[in-house]
Each structure stands twice: as structure tokens, then as C-alpha cells.
Design a protein around this motif. Sequence first.
Motif, PDB file in Angstrom:
ATOM      1  N   ASP A  19     -14.073   4.109  -0.998  1.00 52.84           N
ATOM      2  CA  ASP A  19     -15.014   5.048  -0.387  1.00 52.84           C
ATOM      3  C   ASP A  19     -16.176   4.328   0.286  1.00 52.84           C
ATOM      4  O   ASP A  19     -16.631   4.733   1.352  1.00 52.84           O
ATOM      5  N   GLU A  20     -16.650   3.275  -0.325  1.00 53.75           N
ATOM      6  CA  GLU A  20     -17.736   2.490   0.274  1.00 53.75           C
ATOM      7  C   GLU A  20     -17.281   1.871   1.593  1.00 53.75           C
ATOM      8  O   GLU A  20     -18.024   1.858   2.575  1.00 53.75           O
ATOM      9  N   LEU A  21     -16.057   1.373   1.622  1.00 52.52           N
ATOM     10  CA  LEU A  21     -15.521   0.795   2.854  1.00 52.52           C
ATOM     11  C   LEU A  21     -15.386   1.863   3.939  1.00 52.52           C
ATOM     12  O   LEU A  21     -15.677   1.608   5.108  1.00 52.52           O
ATOM     13  N   GLN A  30     -11.415  -8.261   3.850  1.00 49.21           N
ATOM     14  CA  GLN A  30     -11.585  -8.723   2.472  1.00 49.21           C
ATOM     15  C   GLN A  30     -11.878  -7.558   1.536  1.00 49.21           C
ATOM     16  O   GLN A  30     -11.425  -7.550   0.394  1.00 49.21           O
ATOM     17  N   GLY A  31     -12.628  -6.585   2.010  1.00 49.23           N
ATOM     18  CA  GLY A  31     -12.929  -5.411   1.196  1.00 49.23           C
ATOM     19  C   GLY A  31     -11.675  -4.610   0.887  1.00 49.23           C
ATOM     20  O   GLY A  31     -11.447  -4.203  -0.255  1.00 49.23           O
ATOM     21  N   TYR A  32     -10.852  -4.409   1.920  1.00 50.83           N
ATOM     22  CA  TYR A  32      -9.597  -3.682   1.694  1.00 50.83           C
ATOM     23  C   TYR A  32      -8.648  -4.479   0.806  1.00 50.83           C
ATOM     24  O   TYR A  32      -7.938  -3.902  -0.010  1.00 50.83           O
ATOM     25  N   ILE A  36      -7.085  -3.134  -2.622  1.00 50.25           N
ATOM     26  CA  ILE A  36      -5.656  -3.222  -2.928  1.00 50.25           C
ATOM     27  C   ILE A  36      -5.454  -3.876  -4.285  1.00 50.25           C
ATOM     28  O   ILE A  36      -4.657  -3.417  -5.096  1.00 50.25           O
ATOM     29  N   ARG A  37      -6.191  -4.941  -4.543  1.00 47.37           N
ATOM     30  CA  ARG A  37      -6.072  -5.643  -5.824  1.00 47.37           C
ATOM     31  C   ARG A  37      -6.431  -4.721  -6.982  1.00 47.37           C
ATOM     32  O   ARG A  37      -5.721  -4.659  -7.998  1.00 47.37           O
ATOM     33  N   HIS A  63      -3.464  -0.636   3.440  1.00 46.94           N
ATOM     34  CA  HIS A  63      -2.627  -1.403   4.368  1.00 46.94           C
ATOM     35  C   HIS A  63      -2.679  -0.805   5.771  1.00 46.94           C
ATOM     36  O   HIS A  63      -2.711  -1.541   6.766  1.00 46.94           O
ATOM     37  N   LEU A  64      -2.716   0.514   5.853  1.00 45.25           N
ATOM     38  CA  LEU A  64      -2.827   1.155   7.166  1.00 45.25           C
ATOM     39  C   LEU A  64      -4.152   0.820   7.834  1.00 45.25           C
ATOM     40  O   LEU A  64      -4.204   0.567   9.043  1.00 45.25           O
TER      41      LEU A  64
END
Length: 75
Positions: A19-21, A30-32, A36-37, A63-64
Motif C-alpha cells: 500500500d505504501e508503494l 526494490q520495494g516491490y 514479494i519476499r 510482478h505486474l
Amino acid sequence: MQDTYVRMSYLYRADCLFDELEQGGGATPQGYAEAIRLYDQAAWRFRSDPAALSAYVQIVHCHLRLGDMARARTT
């Protein structure tokens, strides 16, 4: 009851980052990757729970956002 809180905390941590991203305007690859991690960690830990499906859906969204259609399909 405590199991529910633990499960939700794993998803909540990943959701907060996602949500922050999305809303904070500071979206970075890097945030995505970190989101994902975190979602992957939740999905693996609770793999026999329906909540894992929610984590995988969010991994697809990450990923999208990264433009990686191949990984989105694989997930």
C-alpha cells in the motif's frame, strides 16, 4: 485465536508495504521485490491455509507493477 493473529500479521506487514508503494508515490523495483519476499514468506508459512491464495494474488500484482508478465503468469 493466536494463530489467526500471527497469520494476519504476516499478511498485514506485506500489505502495508504494498500500500505504501501504491499510495505513497515512492514505488521502486526494490520495494516491490521486498513486498514479494514478504508475501512469499506468508504464502509459504501458511501454505495450507486459504490466506496463502491472497498472498499469491498480491505477488502477481507486484510482478505486474514491475512489468514482469512471465513471473506473474508463473506465480
